[in-house]
Structure formats: C-alpha cells, structure tokens
Design a protein around this motif. Structure first.
Motif, PDB file in Angstrom:
ATOM      1  N   GLY A  20       0.788  -1.217   0.000  1.00 23.64           N
ATOM      2  CA  GLY A  20       0.000   0.000   0.000  1.00 23.64           C
ATOM      3  C   GLY A  20       0.818   1.263   0.000  1.00 23.64           C
ATOM      4  N   GLU A  21       2.029   1.225  -0.537  1.00 22.15           N
ATOM      5  CA  GLU A  21       2.821   2.440  -0.526  1.00 22.15           C
ATOM      6  C   GLU A  21       3.697   2.554  -1.761  1.00 22.15           C
ATOM      7  N   VAL A  22       4.209   3.759  -1.929  1.00 24.44           N
ATOM      8  CA  VAL A  22       5.169   4.007  -3.000  1.00 24.44           C
ATOM      9  C   VAL A  22       6.124   5.082  -2.488  1.00 24.44           C
ATOM     10  N   ASN A  23       7.413   4.917  -2.769  1.00 19.17           N
ATOM     11  CA  ASN A  23       8.442   5.814  -2.233  1.00 19.17           C
ATOM     12  C   ASN A  23       9.044   6.671  -3.331  1.00 19.17           C
ATOM     13  N   VAL A  24       9.074   7.974  -3.071  1.00 20.19           N
ATOM     14  CA  VAL A  24       9.508   8.930  -4.087  1.00 20.19           C
ATOM     15  C   VAL A  24      10.721   9.710  -3.600  1.00 20.19           C
ATOM     16  N   TYR A  25      11.739   9.804  -4.443  1.00 19.73           N
ATOM     17  CA  TYR A  25      12.832  10.748  -4.223  1.00 19.73           C
ATOM     18  C   TYR A  25      12.559  11.940  -5.124  1.00 19.73           C
ATOM     19  N   SER A  26      12.509  13.144  -4.554  1.00 18.58           N
ATOM     20  CA  SER A  26      12.090  14.291  -5.359  1.00 18.58           C
ATOM     21  C   SER A  26      13.003  15.503  -5.228  1.00 18.58           C
ATOM     22  N   TYR A  27      13.389  16.041  -6.379  1.00 18.32           N
ATOM     23  CA  TYR A  27      14.041  17.350  -6.415  1.00 18.32           C
ATOM     24  C   TYR A  27      12.994  18.457  -6.497  1.00 18.32           C
ATOM     25  N   ARG A  28      11.757  18.085  -6.785  1.00 15.79           N
ATOM     26  CA  ARG A  28      10.713  19.101  -6.869  1.00 15.79           C
ATOM     27  C   ARG A  28      10.204  19.393  -5.472  1.00 15.79           C
ATOM     28  N   GLN A  29       9.797  20.639  -5.274  1.00 18.78           N
ATOM     29  CA  GLN A  29       9.460  21.083  -3.930  1.00 18.78           C
ATOM     30  C   GLN A  29       8.120  20.533  -3.460  1.00 18.78           C
ATOM     31  N   PRO A  30       7.991  20.348  -2.124  1.00 24.17           N
ATOM     32  CA  PRO A  30       6.766  19.772  -1.568  1.00 24.17           C
ATOM     33  C   PRO A  30       5.493  20.507  -2.004  1.00 24.17           C
ATOM     34  N   PHE A  31       5.527  21.844  -2.069  1.00 22.83           N
ATOM     35  CA  PHE A  31       4.291  22.576  -2.368  1.00 22.83           C
ATOM     36  C   PHE A  31       3.744  22.210  -3.744  1.00 22.83           C
ATOM     37  N   LEU A  32       4.626  21.723  -4.626  1.00 22.65           N
ATOM     38  CA  LEU A  32       4.196  21.368  -5.977  1.00 22.65           C
ATOM     39  C   LEU A  32       3.524  20.005  -6.037  1.00 22.65           C
ATOM     40  N   ILE A  33       4.106  19.033  -5.334  1.00 26.35           N
ATOM     41  CA  ILE A  33       3.640  17.669  -5.578  1.00 26.35           C
ATOM     42  C   ILE A  33       2.843  17.057  -4.434  1.00 26.35           C
ATOM     43  N   ASN A  63      24.438   4.728  -4.675  1.00 26.86           N
ATOM     44  CA  ASN A  63      25.002   4.128  -3.465  1.00 26.86           C
ATOM     45  C   ASN A  63      24.107   3.042  -2.882  1.00 26.86           C
ATOM     46  N   GLU A  64      22.812   3.288  -2.912  1.00 24.75           N
ATOM     47  CA  GLU A  64      21.878   2.318  -2.325  1.00 24.75           C
ATOM     48  C   GLU A  64      21.715   1.082  -3.204  1.00 24.75           C
ATOM     49  N   GLY A  65      21.973   1.253  -4.491  1.00 25.27           N
ATOM     50  CA  GLY A  65      21.866   0.124  -5.419  1.00 25.27           C
ATOM     51  C   GLY A  65      20.493  -0.510  -5.390  1.00 25.27           C
ATOM     52  N   LEU A  66      20.450  -1.824  -5.503  1.00 25.30           N
ATOM     53  CA  LEU A  66      19.148  -2.510  -5.575  1.00 25.30           C
ATOM     54  C   LEU A  66      18.467  -2.584  -4.214  1.00 25.30           C
ATOM     55  N   ASN A  67      19.164  -2.133  -3.148  1.00 28.45           N
ATOM     56  CA  ASN A  67      18.528  -2.075  -1.829  1.00 28.45           C
ATOM     57  C   ASN A  67      17.767  -0.783  -1.617  1.00 28.45           C
ATOM     58  N   SER A  68      17.804   0.117  -2.591  1.00 22.43           N
ATOM     59  CA  SER A  68      17.148   1.407  -2.400  1.00 22.43           C
ATOM     60  C   SER A  68      15.654   1.232  -2.188  1.00 22.43           C
ATOM     61  N   PRO A  69      15.089   1.982  -1.217  1.00 19.49           N
ATOM     62  CA  PRO A  69      13.640   1.934  -1.024  1.00 19.49           C
ATOM     63  C   PRO A  69      12.885   2.754  -2.072  1.00 19.49           C
ATOM     64  N   ALA A  70      13.611   3.548  -2.862  1.00 21.57           N
ATOM     65  CA  ALA A  70      12.938   4.467  -3.797  1.00 21.57           C
ATOM     66  C   ALA A  70      12.320   3.708  -4.970  1.00 21.57           C
ATOM     67  N   ASP A  71      11.115   4.149  -5.329  1.00 18.98           N
ATOM     68  CA  ASP A  71      10.445   3.611  -6.516  1.00 18.98           C
ATOM     69  C   ASP A  71      10.513   4.592  -7.680  1.00 18.98           C
ATOM     70  N   LEU A  72      10.433   5.870  -7.347  1.00 13.51           N
ATOM     71  CA  LEU A  72      10.352   6.899  -8.387  1.00 13.51           C
ATOM     72  C   LEU A  72      11.292   8.039  -8.066  1.00 13.51           C
ATOM     73  N   ILE A  73      11.786   8.682  -9.113  1.00 17.85           N
ATOM     74  CA  ILE A  73      12.554   9.905  -8.933  1.00 17.85           C
ATOM     75  C   ILE A  73      11.890  11.010  -9.742  1.00 17.85           C
ATOM     76  N   PHE A  74      11.742  12.183  -9.099  1.00 10.02           N
ATOM     77  CA  PHE A  74      11.118  13.346  -9.727  1.00 10.02           C
ATOM     78  C   PHE A  74      12.140  14.467  -9.855  1.00 10.02           C
ATOM     79  N   THR A  75      12.231  15.041 -11.035  1.00  7.76           N
ATOM     80  CA  THR A  75      13.196  16.126 -11.194  1.00  7.76           C
ATOM     81  C   THR A  75      12.777  17.068 -12.315  1.00  7.76           C
ATOM     82  N   VAL A  76      13.525  18.136 -12.476  1.00  3.94           N
ATOM     83  CA  VAL A  76      13.321  19.040 -13.603  1.00  3.94           C
ATOM     84  C   VAL A  76      14.528  18.953 -14.512  1.00  3.94           C
TER      85      VAL A  76
END
Ligand code: FE
Length: 333
Positions: A20-33, A63-76
């Motif tokens: 029931g979750e998805v993990n995002v790494y984001s360069y975009r600011q919180p107010f946007l997404i 660095n985290e490689g395949l152990n990374s908890p991230a599912d998605l990356i958001f950037t500009v």
C-alpha cells in the motif's frame, strides 16, 4: 541533512503498508507535488512517502543500489532526467496510458523517463526599448544589431545547456558554435543570476532582451515585489516561423530498484491524467505535458504557440557537446 532524510524514509518504511505504498525521491518542492500525491492516496489508498532534496538523489540511488527503497525519482530538466538514465538507476516502463498521455517528444523512447510538465524557453523584450517583432528567434540573439542588449544566466546551467543542445541538434555543432559566439558578443554583462534576475535587469535598463523559462513569468506576475519586473517586458515565443519554441520538462523515472513497482506505475499513470496534470501545471504556471489538458488562465493569456517537436531524447544526445561548447566559447567569461 542526509541523515535526517534517511531517518524519514526509515520511519515510513517501518510502517510498511503491505502493498500500500510508493516511495519517491524528489528534487521538486513539496508545495508542488504534495497536494497531487494526496489526491492519489485518496483515490487509490496507496500512501506516498517522499524524500525531498536539492541535490544528491541520483548519487544516493547509485550508493543504495538494488537495496534502495525508492520507486520513483522526480526532477526538472532533460539534463537531470538523462543523467539519471546514464547513471543506470532507472528502468524502462511500458504503459499504454503513459504513451497516450505523454507526447513522444516528451518521453524517453525506451520508457526510462516521462515528462510531467512543460516549460517554454522564452525570449522576453523590454516594453519601452524594443518593439513587437524586433526579435523572432533564438538565432536572432546572435545578430550584431543586438550588441550589448542581451542578458542570460550562466551557459552552464541546465536550461541553457538544453537550449544549446537543441541548436546543435538542428543546425550542427559548427553553426551552433558560431551562434553561441554571436550571442556572447551581444551580452550586456557577463552571465550572472537566475532567469528572474535577467528580467529584473531589463526592468532596470541594463539590457533589453533576456532568455527565460515561461513559468518564471507566472511566478513574477503573481509576486508583489517582482511583478514590476515582469510587467516591464513582453513575451516572445521564439521560432514561430520555423521549428518552434524550445521546450524543457519536469519529469519522472521508475528506479531500477523499485520495491513497489506496480504502485509506482499507478502513480505515474495518475500523474499523466487529467486531474493531476491540471493541479501540477497550475501550481507552478507550467504547461501540462498532456495535450488534452488546458493550461491555467494566466498561462493561456500568453497566447498559443508552436513548440519544437524534436524529441528531448535527441536533445539529450547533444548535452555533453553543448556543455563543452559553453567552455570553448568561454560563454560565462
Ligand atoms: Fe527553474
């Protein structure tokens, strides 16, 4: 900062909603997404955990490689999206919904990144010292008649590198070099500051023409202190007589590790749809990437224009050359 962010992610994964979750790494600011992620959670029940950072997220994924908890990356910026691809931290997504909602020029042909919002790289010209139609294209920026009239930010910035890369893609490296040398020799001052600072410089009479991303006009017009800068210029959509205006994107990639891949693709598809597109584009005065969704009233008021249909994946192929060209002509010097 990194340690604090790590703690945030650790505590959310400790909650660990089964499927029931998805993990995002984001360069975009919180107010946007954040508001859009909330809408997604409301619709699907899937929680979105987000790590925000200004830099270092791709390095962290490496660095985290395949152990990374991230599912998605958001950037500009196409440069950063391509950078994540080149770093090997993304994976291909095949989705009819995404291919339908995101035009081919704004996504990777192999599905490693997808655009979410568009920004036009505009020319703006002084209302007082320039007339409508005085300048019509990026190529015109190199015309000697504009000597001492142009302001831009650093040529090394991603937005400039992408524009230069698109000129290389269209005209070849030799022509692009001549052009960039011409633009440099027309600069009113050595490049400094961000896009908004160039508009401020026009309002102060330091220059007459600047190159900026479209959403900064929206940001300045709705800011009490900066609206006078924006009101001192008119918007020119470059190259309407030929290839169209250069666009850049904000976008997303599925990470190689993606522990919640199905949920991540659901979120990607949601973000390309009607509601999210409207919310996302309006928050930052950007253009929705989905052509079925209209921009905000303010953005619409700037008029319709033709954009350069050259795929950004082609532009990305020239970004290293473009960076080298910036050094070669000593654009910032
Ligand atoms: Fe920006």
């Amino acid at each position: 900062m990194a340690a604090a962010l790590g703690a945030v992610m650790a505590s959310t994964s400790a909650i660990s909603y089964a499927d029931g979750e998805v993990n995002v790494y984001s360069y975009r600011q919180p107010f946007l997404i954040k508001p859009i992620f909330d809408a997604f959670t409301k619709e699907t029940g899937i929680e979105v955990n987000t790590v925000f950072a200004k830099q270092g997220l791709v390095e962290r994924l490496v660095n985290e490689g395949l152990n990374s908890p991230a599912d998605l990356i958001f950037t500009v910026d196409i440069g950063r999206l391509d950078g994540a691809l080149q770093a090997g931290v993304t994976q291909s997504v095949s989705s009819q919904t995404l291919d339908q909602n995101v035009p081919a020029e704004f996504r990777d042909p192999d599905g490693h990144w997808f655009g979410l919002t568009n920004r036009a790289r505009l020319l703006v010209t002084s209302n007082d010292r320039m007339a409508e139609g005085d300048i019509a294209s990026y190529e015109d920026l190199a015309d000697p008649k504009f000597a001492g009239k142009i302001c831009t930010r650093s040529g090394k910035h991603g937005y400039m590198v992408a524009l230069i890369a698109s000129v290389i893609a269209h005209s070849g490296e030799e022509a692009a070099q001549q052009w960039l040398e011409g633009v440099k020799s027309n600069l009113a001052r050595a490049p400094e500051g961000n896009d908004r600072a160039q508009v401020k410089a026009i309002s102060e009479g330091l220059c007459d023409i600047a190159v900026i991303n479209s959403y900064y006009m929206g940001a300045m017009l709705t800011d009490e202190e900066q609206s006078s800068w924006a009101n001192s210029v008119r918007i020119v959509f470059p190259n309407q007589a030929d290839r169209g205006t250069h666009m850049n994107i904000s976008g997303m990639s599925l990470t190689k590790s993606a522990p919640n891949k199905d949920n991540a693709i659901k979120l990607m598809e949601f973000l390309s749809g009607d509601l999210a597109q409207r919310m996302y584009a309006e928050q930052n005065h950007e253009y929705p990437v989905n052509p079925e969704v209209a921009p905000s009233g303010l953005v619409q008021s700037w008029g319709e224009f033709t954009h350069d249909p050259l795929p950004l994946s082609e532009v990305a192929k020239h970004r290293v050359e473009a960076s080298k060209l910036v050094d070669k002509v000593d654009y910032d010097g």
